[in-house]
Design a protein around this motif. Structure first.
Motif, mmCIF file in Angstrom:
data_model
loop_
_atom_site.group_PDB
_atom_site.id
_atom_site.type_symbol
_atom_site.label_atom_id
_atom_site.label_comp_id
_atom_site.label_asym_id
_atom_site.label_seq_id
_atom_site.Cartn_x
_atom_site.Cartn_y
_atom_site.Cartn_z
ATOM 1 N N SER A 365 -2.472 11.994 -24.914
ATOM 2 C CA SER A 365 -1.223 11.571 -25.554
ATOM 3 C C SER A 365 -0.892 12.513 -26.695
ATOM 4 C CB SER A 365 -1.341 10.132 -26.060
ATOM 5 O OG SER A 365 -2.391 10.029 -27.000
ATOM 6 N N GLY A 366 0.320 12.371 -27.204
ATOM 7 C CA GLY A 366 0.739 13.171 -28.347
ATOM 8 C C GLY A 366 1.072 14.604 -28.021
ATOM 9 N N SER A 368 3.440 17.686 -26.348
ATOM 10 C CA SER A 368 4.807 18.047 -25.987
ATOM 11 C C SER A 368 4.775 19.484 -25.482
ATOM 12 C CB SER A 368 5.753 17.941 -27.185
ATOM 13 O OG SER A 368 7.075 18.254 -26.802
ATOM 14 N N VAL A 370 4.837 16.647 -22.187
ATOM 15 C CA VAL A 370 4.010 15.483 -21.931
ATOM 16 C C VAL A 370 2.957 15.805 -20.875
ATOM 17 C CG1 VAL A 370 4.076 13.089 -21.085
ATOM 18 C CG2 VAL A 370 5.940 13.968 -22.514
ATOM 19 N N GLU A 519 10.715 14.661 -24.120
ATOM 20 C CA GLU A 519 9.637 15.643 -24.190
ATOM 21 C C GLU A 519 8.429 15.145 -24.985
ATOM 22 O OE1 GLU A 519 11.735 18.363 -27.685
ATOM 23 O OE2 GLU A 519 11.497 19.163 -25.664
ATOM 24 N N ARG A 520 8.432 13.852 -25.347
ATOM 25 C CA ARG A 520 7.271 13.243 -25.985
ATOM 26 C C ARG A 520 6.973 11.912 -25.290
ATOM 27 N NH1 ARG A 520 5.574 15.986 -30.207
ATOM 28 N NH2 ARG A 520 4.101 14.307 -30.623
ATOM 29 N N ASP A 521 5.678 11.563 -25.222
ATOM 30 C CA ASP A 521 5.310 10.386 -24.430
ATOM 31 C C ASP A 521 5.861 9.085 -25.000
ATOM 32 O OD1 ASP A 521 3.400 9.930 -26.533
ATOM 33 O OD2 ASP A 521 1.972 11.172 -25.446
ATOM 34 N N GLU A 522 5.976 8.988 -26.326
ATOM 35 C CA GLU A 522 6.480 7.736 -26.906
ATOM 36 C C GLU A 522 7.967 7.517 -26.625
ATOM 37 O OE1 GLU A 522 6.575 10.797 -30.349
ATOM 38 O OE2 GLU A 522 5.269 10.285 -28.644
ATOM 39 N N GLU A 523 8.641 8.536 -26.099
ATOM 40 C CA GLU A 523 10.066 8.403 -25.785
ATOM 41 C C GLU A 523 10.316 7.885 -24.368
ATOM 42 O OE1 GLU A 523 11.171 12.463 -26.266
ATOM 43 O OE2 GLU A 523 11.417 12.336 -28.437
ATOM 44 N N ASP A 545 3.603 19.169 -18.999
ATOM 45 C CA ASP A 545 2.842 20.387 -19.210
ATOM 46 C C ASP A 545 2.501 21.018 -17.863
ATOM 47 O OD1 ASP A 545 1.250 22.282 -20.720
ATOM 48 O OD2 ASP A 545 -0.489 21.243 -19.906
#
Length: 568
Positions: A365-366, A368, A370, A519-523, A545
C-alpha cells in the motif's frame, strides 16, 4: 393464421423462454428485430458482432437458457467467428443466426459478388451444429435441431443461416411446441446409481464437493447448497466455478490457491464432482493435489454428456443427466441421513478466512502508481454485496483471483478459452439479463479493456449500473512478464508496450459515461462509490505499477501447472 418465417423463428425461441437478441439490425434481419421489439424483447445493438456474441453468452450464463446472437451476411458473420469459438470452448449454448444471399446468387457461376462468402463450411468446425434454412417449411425442424444440439450433452453453440429470399415466406403452422415436446428435458439418473452414490457418501470419512462452471451457468446453486448441507463437507471451486453459492461462502475454497482447499483435497476419500469437465486447471482430478491419495479416493461424477465419462479419469459412480435434475435426486435420497461436519472443517474455514485477511494486509500500500494487488483489495472491498463480478485481462485476472476480498454470487470470466476483451461485453450482457437491477463491476487490464471499448456507448445507451475498474500499465503486462522470465531483465520486450498518454477515464466521458482518474490506493474505493452514485456507467482509470504487474503475479507457478504438456 399464416406467419412469416421470421415470426416463426421468434415463436420457437419464445417457447424456450428466450426474450433477448443481440446484433446489428441490418436489412437481412430488420423485420425480425422490429417484431422482437414490438413483442417486448430486449433488442440490443452493440458496435461489433463479436461483442454481440459475448453479450449473448453472458445472458446464457445468467439465465441457464440458450441465447441468441445475429450477424449479417459476409462481414457480420465473419465478426461472429471469435465469439463462436469462445462459446464452443466455454460450453455456452448460444444460437448464432446468420444471413446469406439468395441461393440463386450463390449457385450462379460468377466472380466479384458483393458481401458474399460461403459461410457455413467455414464455421462448421467451431459449432456443435451448422445448418441452413433452405425452404420455409424447414424452419421448425432446423431451429429445433439447433436448440436440441446446443442443449444436449455438453452445451455449446450452433450456427443457423437462412438466405434472404426465405425470411419473408409464409408458413401455416400450429403453435410452437414447449421444449419437452421435441427434446429431452430434465434427464434424471437411474435409481441404482443414486443408491450407490448415497452409499459411498455415507461411508466416506472426508468427502469434498467439487463445484464447476456448469453449476452456475445452469443456475443450480440452491439445490447444490442443499446437497452440501447434507454432506456437511467443504466445497472446492474449480477455476471456472468461482461464483460463491449463497450460504456456502465460508466453506468454499478455490482449488490450488487456498491451503484449506489443498489440504481438504489431499485428505479426501471421496469427491463428488458437479458441473466440471475435470480439465487441466484441476489436473484432471488425478494429478498434483489429487495424486497423494488417489488410490483410496472414490469418485462420483454428475455429467450431462455420456461421452465424457472416463475420459480424464475413471469414476466409481457416473450419474449421467441434467445436474438440475440429478442434484435434487441426491438431496432427496440423503435427506434422511445427513452427515455431521468433519472435525477438520472448522479449522479449514478459519484458516481460509485468515488467508484472505493476510492477503489484504500484505498487499503493498501507499504506492503511486498503485500496486496491482492493492488495487484488487480496495476494489473488491468496495464491491456491492449483491453485485455481479466480471473479470478480464491476463495479469489483472491472476491478481484478481488471488487477492479478491469479495465473494460474489455471480462471477464471469473467460477461463477456458482465455479470450481477452470479453469483459465489457460480458458485463453488458449480464446486466441486460439481470434486468439492469444489480450493480456490475468489471475488473480488467487496460489492454483487454480496449478490445471492445466501443461498447461503453452501448452501456451508456442502456444506462447500465456498471463500473469498470481498469488497471492501467500501458502494456501487455502478462506478456512483459513472459519476456522477462524468458530473456531476463532488460530484454527487448517486442510489441508489449503502447502509448503512455491514453486516459481511459476521458475516453469514457466521451462515450457519455462517468470517468475517474486514480493513482493512489486510498482513492480507489471513493471513486467506485462516486461512479455508482453518478447514475451512469463508470470507468475508473487506475495507474498500476508496471514492474509489479509483470514481475509479481501471485501463484504464477500454480497457473503454469495447468497446461504442462504430458504432466497428467
Amino acid at each position: 393464421m399464416p406467419v412469416k418465417v421470421y415470426e416463426r423463428i421468434l415463436d420457437l425461441f419464445e417457447a424456450e423462454g428466450i426474450n433477448t437478441i443481440f446484433g446489428i439490425p441490418d436489412p437481412n434481419f430488420v423485420h425480425l428485430f422490429h417484431l422482437a421489439e414490438e413483442r417486448g424483447w430486449n433488442v440490443v445493438a452493440p458496435h461489433h458482432e463479436e461483442s454481440a456474441g459475448f453479450m449473448a453468452e453472458a445472458v446464457s450464463r445468467m439465465t441457464g437458457k440458450p441465447a441468441v446472437c445475429i450477424g449479417t451476411l459476409g462481414p457480420g458473420v465473419a465478426n461472429l467467428a471469435g465469439a463462436m469459438m469462445c462459446a464452443k470452448v466455454e460450453n455456452s449454448p448460444v444460437i448464432f443466426l446468420g444471413g446469406q444471399r439468395a441461393r440463386i446468387t450463390e449457385q450462379r457461376v460468377r466472380r466479384g459478388r458483393i458481401q458474399f462468402v460461403k459461410q457455413a463450411e467455414l464455421f462448421a468446425p467451431s459449432v456443435k451444429y451448422c445448418a441452413s434454412i433452405e425452404f420455409a417449411d424447414q424452419t421448425d425442424e432446423v431451429i429445433r435441431e439447433g436448440l436440441r444440439r446446443a442443449l444436449s450433452g455438453t452445451p455449446g453453440p450452433v450456427y443457423i443461416e437462412y438466405p434472404s429470399h426465405v425470411i419473408q415466406e409464409e408458413l401455416d403452422v400450429p403453435p410452437a411446441l414447449p421444449p419437452q415436446g421435441y427434446r429431452l428435458v430434465g434427464q434424471t439418473a437411474g435409481p441404482d446409481g443414486i443408491a450407490e452414490a448415497v452409499r459411498l457418501i455415507g461411508a466416506a470419512r472426508l468427502p469434498v464437493l467439487l463445484v464447476g462452471h456448469g453449476v452456475h451457468t445452469s443456475r443450480a446453486g440452491a439445490s447444490v447448497k442443499a446437497l452440501a448441507d447434507l454432506m456437511a463437507c467443504p466445497v472446492i471451486q474449480t477455476s471456472g466455478g468461482t461464483s460463491y453459492i449463497d450460504g456456502l461462502e465460508d466453506r468454499t475454497f478455490p482449488y490450488g490457491f487456498s491451503a484449506s482447499a489443498v489440504e481438504a483435497v489431499v485428505k479426501s476419500d471421496l469427491c463428488l464432482a458437479i458441473g466440471t469437465e475435470l480439465g487441466e486447471p484441476v489436473h484432471h482430478g488425478r494429478g498434483r493435489h489429487w495424486a497423494p491419495n488417489d488410490a483410496d479416493r472414490k469418485w462420483i461424477m454428475v455429467e450431462q454428456d455420456p461421452l465424457a465419462i472416463g475420459v480424464n479419469r475413471s469414476y466409481d459412480v457416473p450419474l449421467v443427466g441434467d445436474l438440475r435434475a440429478i442434484v435434487p435426486q441426491l438431496v432427496e435420497a440423503l435427506a434422511s441421513a445427513p452427515r455431521t461436519p468433519p472435525p477438520d472443517l472448522a479449522g479449514w474455514i478459519r484458516r481460509d478466512a485468515e488467508r484472505l485477511a493476510q492477503l489484504a494486509e500484505s498487499a503493498p500500500s501507499g504506492m503511486s502508481p498503485v500496486h496491482p494487488a492493492r488495487l484488487i483489495v480496495e476494489a473488491t472491498r468496495a464491491f456491492p454485496a449483491d453485485g455481479i463480478m466480471v473479470r478480464d485481462g491476463g495479469a489483472t485476472t491472476i491478481f484478481g483471483w488471488t487477492y479478491s476480498q469479495a465473494k460474489p454470487h455471480d462471477v464471469m470470466w473467460n477461463q477456458n478459452f482465455g479470450h481477452l476483451g470479453t469483459g465489457l461485453p460480458y458485463a453488458v450482457g449480464a446486466s441486460v439479463a439481470d434486468g439492469r437491477r444489480r450493480p456490475v463491476m468489471l475488473i480488467t487490464g487496460d489492454s483487454a479493456f480496449q478490445f471492445q471499448i466501443a461498447e461503453l456507448e452501448t452501456a451508456a445507451r442502456l444506462n447500465l449500473p456498471l463500473v469498470c475498474v481498469v488497471a492501467v500499465d500501458h502494456a501487455w503486462g502478462l506478456e512483459v512478464g513472459v519476456y522477462k522470465r524468458t530473456f531476463g531483465q532488460g530484454s527487448l520486450e517486442t510489441g508489449t508496450h503502447w502509448s503512455t498518454n491514453t486516459r481511459l477515464d476521458k475516453v469514457a466521458e466521451g462515450f457519455g459515461c462517468h470517468g475517474e482518474y486514480v493513482e493512489r490506493d486510498e482513492e480507489i474505493a471513493p471513486a467506485i462509490k462516486r461512479a455508482y452514485a453518478s447514475g451512469r456507467p463508470g470507468v475508473i482509470h487506475v495507474r498500476v505499477d508496471p514492474k509489479a504487474n509483470s514481475e509479481e503475479m501471485p501463484n504464477y507457478g500454480e497457473y503454469a501447472t495447468w497446461a504442462t504438456e504430458g504432466a497428467h
